[in-house]
Design a protein around this motif. Structure first.
Motif, mmCIF file in Angstrom:
data_model
loop_
_atom_site.group_PDB
_atom_site.id
_atom_site.type_symbol
_atom_site.label_atom_id
_atom_site.label_comp_id
_atom_site.label_asym_id
_atom_site.label_seq_id
_atom_site.Cartn_x
_atom_site.Cartn_y
_atom_site.Cartn_z
ATOM 1 N N GLU A 27 -18.231 15.698 2.130
ATOM 2 C CA GLU A 27 -18.958 16.936 1.989
ATOM 3 C C GLU A 27 -18.534 18.400 2.430
ATOM 4 O OE1 GLU A 27 -22.055 16.146 5.176
ATOM 5 O OE2 GLU A 27 -22.665 14.356 4.189
ATOM 6 N N SER A 28 -17.532 18.521 3.276
ATOM 7 C CA SER A 28 -17.014 19.506 3.256
ATOM 8 C C SER A 28 -15.402 19.506 3.605
ATOM 9 C CB SER A 28 -17.645 20.532 4.577
ATOM 10 O OG SER A 28 -17.242 19.886 5.797
ATOM 11 N N PHE A 29 -14.644 20.379 3.260
ATOM 12 C CA PHE A 29 -12.901 20.180 3.441
ATOM 13 C C PHE A 29 -12.617 21.576 3.939
ATOM 14 C CE2 PHE A 29 -8.620 20.477 1.783
ATOM 15 C CZ PHE A 29 -8.496 19.207 2.459
ATOM 16 N N THR A 30 -11.744 21.731 4.994
ATOM 17 C CA THR A 30 -10.950 22.976 5.364
ATOM 18 C C THR A 30 -9.691 22.565 5.600
ATOM 19 O OG1 THR A 30 -13.113 23.631 6.517
ATOM 20 C CG2 THR A 30 -10.887 24.783 7.065
ATOM 21 N N ILE A 59 -5.812 19.857 8.798
ATOM 22 C CA ILE A 59 -7.308 19.549 7.885
ATOM 23 C C ILE A 59 -8.290 19.135 8.830
ATOM 24 C CG2 ILE A 59 -7.861 17.925 6.092
ATOM 25 C CD1 ILE A 59 -5.728 19.878 4.991
ATOM 26 N N SER A 60 -9.443 19.497 8.269
ATOM 27 C CA SER A 60 -10.722 19.034 8.848
ATOM 28 C C SER A 60 -11.744 18.734 7.619
ATOM 29 C CB SER A 60 -11.384 19.953 9.970
ATOM 30 O OG SER A 60 -11.585 21.305 9.499
ATOM 31 N N MET A 61 -12.539 17.693 7.982
ATOM 32 C CA MET A 61 -13.515 17.331 6.858
ATOM 33 C C MET A 61 -14.729 16.557 7.575
ATOM 34 S SD MET A 61 -11.773 14.088 4.711
ATOM 35 C CE MET A 61 -10.127 14.744 4.699
ATOM 36 N N THR A 62 -15.881 16.678 6.521
ATOM 37 C CA THR A 62 -16.969 15.813 6.978
ATOM 38 C C THR A 62 -17.102 14.800 5.656
ATOM 39 O OG1 THR A 62 -17.956 17.465 8.247
ATOM 40 C CG2 THR A 62 -19.437 15.803 7.207
ATOM 41 N N THR A 80 -5.735 9.617 2.320
ATOM 42 C CA THR A 80 -5.282 10.300 0.991
ATOM 43 C C THR A 80 -6.518 11.053 0.613
ATOM 44 O OG1 THR A 80 -3.673 8.835 0.676
ATOM 45 C CG2 THR A 80 -4.115 10.338 -1.052
ATOM 46 N N TYR A 81 -6.398 12.516 0.479
ATOM 47 C CA TYR A 81 -7.451 13.113 -0.173
ATOM 48 C C TYR A 81 -6.877 14.509 -1.244
ATOM 49 C CZ TYR A 81 -11.408 16.292 -0.797
ATOM 50 O OH TYR A 81 -12.393 17.063 -1.275
ATOM 51 N N GLY A 82 -7.267 14.659 -2.309
ATOM 52 C CA GLY A 82 -6.641 15.883 -2.715
ATOM 53 C C GLY A 82 -4.975 15.603 -3.000
ATOM 54 N N GLY A 83 -4.530 14.237 -3.058
ATOM 55 C CA GLY A 83 -3.114 14.575 -3.364
ATOM 56 C C GLY A 83 -2.177 14.603 -1.913
ATOM 57 N N ARG A 84 -3.034 14.679 -0.739
ATOM 58 C CA ARG A 84 -2.294 14.998 0.425
ATOM 59 C C ARG A 84 -2.643 13.689 1.121
ATOM 60 N NH1 ARG A 84 -5.897 18.733 -0.745
ATOM 61 N NH2 ARG A 84 -5.228 21.041 -0.870
ATOM 62 N N VAL A 101 -22.545 5.965 7.501
ATOM 63 C CA VAL A 101 -21.931 6.758 8.531
ATOM 64 C C VAL A 101 -21.369 8.074 8.145
ATOM 65 C CG1 VAL A 101 -20.475 6.584 10.255
ATOM 66 C CG2 VAL A 101 -21.556 4.558 9.493
ATOM 67 N N ARG A 102 -21.680 9.242 8.838
ATOM 68 C CA ARG A 102 -21.405 10.305 8.587
ATOM 69 C C ARG A 102 -20.240 10.825 9.650
ATOM 70 N NH1 ARG A 102 -25.365 13.924 7.806
ATOM 71 N NH2 ARG A 102 -25.065 13.556 5.642
ATOM 72 N N LEU A 103 -19.047 10.955 9.249
ATOM 73 C CA LEU A 103 -17.721 11.216 10.143
ATOM 74 C C LEU A 103 -17.268 12.741 9.914
ATOM 75 C CD1 LEU A 103 -15.861 7.767 9.725
ATOM 76 C CD2 LEU A 103 -17.303 8.553 11.367
ATOM 77 N N ASP A 104 -16.732 13.246 11.148
ATOM 78 C CA ASP A 104 -16.098 14.495 11.180
ATOM 79 C C ASP A 104 -14.558 13.995 11.424
ATOM 80 O OD1 ASP A 104 -18.176 16.167 10.688
ATOM 81 O OD2 ASP A 104 -18.502 16.310 12.950
ATOM 82 N N LEU A 105 -13.629 14.377 10.444
ATOM 83 C CA LEU A 105 -12.026 13.937 10.621
ATOM 84 C C LEU A 105 -11.248 15.092 10.596
ATOM 85 C CD1 LEU A 105 -12.456 11.427 7.568
ATOM 86 C CD2 LEU A 105 -12.585 10.759 9.947
ATOM 87 N N ALA A 106 -10.547 15.165 11.498
ATOM 88 C CA ALA A 106 -9.409 16.173 11.617
ATOM 89 C C ALA A 106 -8.199 15.503 11.759
ATOM 90 C CB ALA A 106 -9.681 16.953 12.867
ATOM 91 N N GLY A 107 -7.062 16.186 11.012
ATOM 92 C CA GLY A 107 -5.755 15.574 11.185
ATOM 93 C C GLY A 107 -4.636 16.551 10.593
ATOM 94 N N TYR A 108 -3.497 16.311 10.264
ATOM 95 C CA TYR A 108 -2.676 17.093 9.626
ATOM 96 C C TYR A 108 -1.883 16.587 8.426
ATOM 97 C CZ TYR A 108 0.647 14.152 12.352
ATOM 98 O OH TYR A 108 1.326 13.228 12.942
#
Length: 112
Positions: A27-30, A59-62, A80-84, A101-108
């Protein structure tokens, strides 16, 4: 970074494969490009200059996962998202319904 709709999906939403049989909707990507400033001083403590050293890309995403999905990630998993390749450091359940299920994910971003 521009978001371009190719007509194949709803505007601004991307589907990513987690495993051959499961996927999730983002839904969202930062993306945050971090750095550290290192100050250089002489022997008397007077500033000579500084240099910037690149840090990790954070990276953070929902994302939405199917409620019956076996591929819901946990801390330490690589997604893996967007080649990363993203190593997850935080997984928060934002909302749980009967069918998703909606998750907030964060990482590097994995560097090697």
């Amino acid at each position: 970074m521009a978001v371009i709709s190719d007509g194949g999906q709803k505007f601004g939403i991307t589907t990513t494969l987690v495993s051959p049989s499961d996927s999730f909707v983002v839904e969202s990507f930062t993306e945050n490009f971090t750095s550290n400033r290192v100050d250089l001083d002489n022997g008397s403590g007077e500033p000579l200059g500084s240099v910037t050293v690149a840090g990790r890309t954070e990276i953070s995403m929902t994302a939405q996962f199917g409620a019956s999905s076996n591929a819901v990630p946990t801390v330490g998993d690589t997604v893996t998202y967007g080649g990363r390749s993203i190593i997850l450091t935080d997984v928060t359940v934002n909302e749980a319904q009967a069918d998703f299920v909606r998750l907030d994910l964060a990482g590097y971003v994995k560097t090697n």
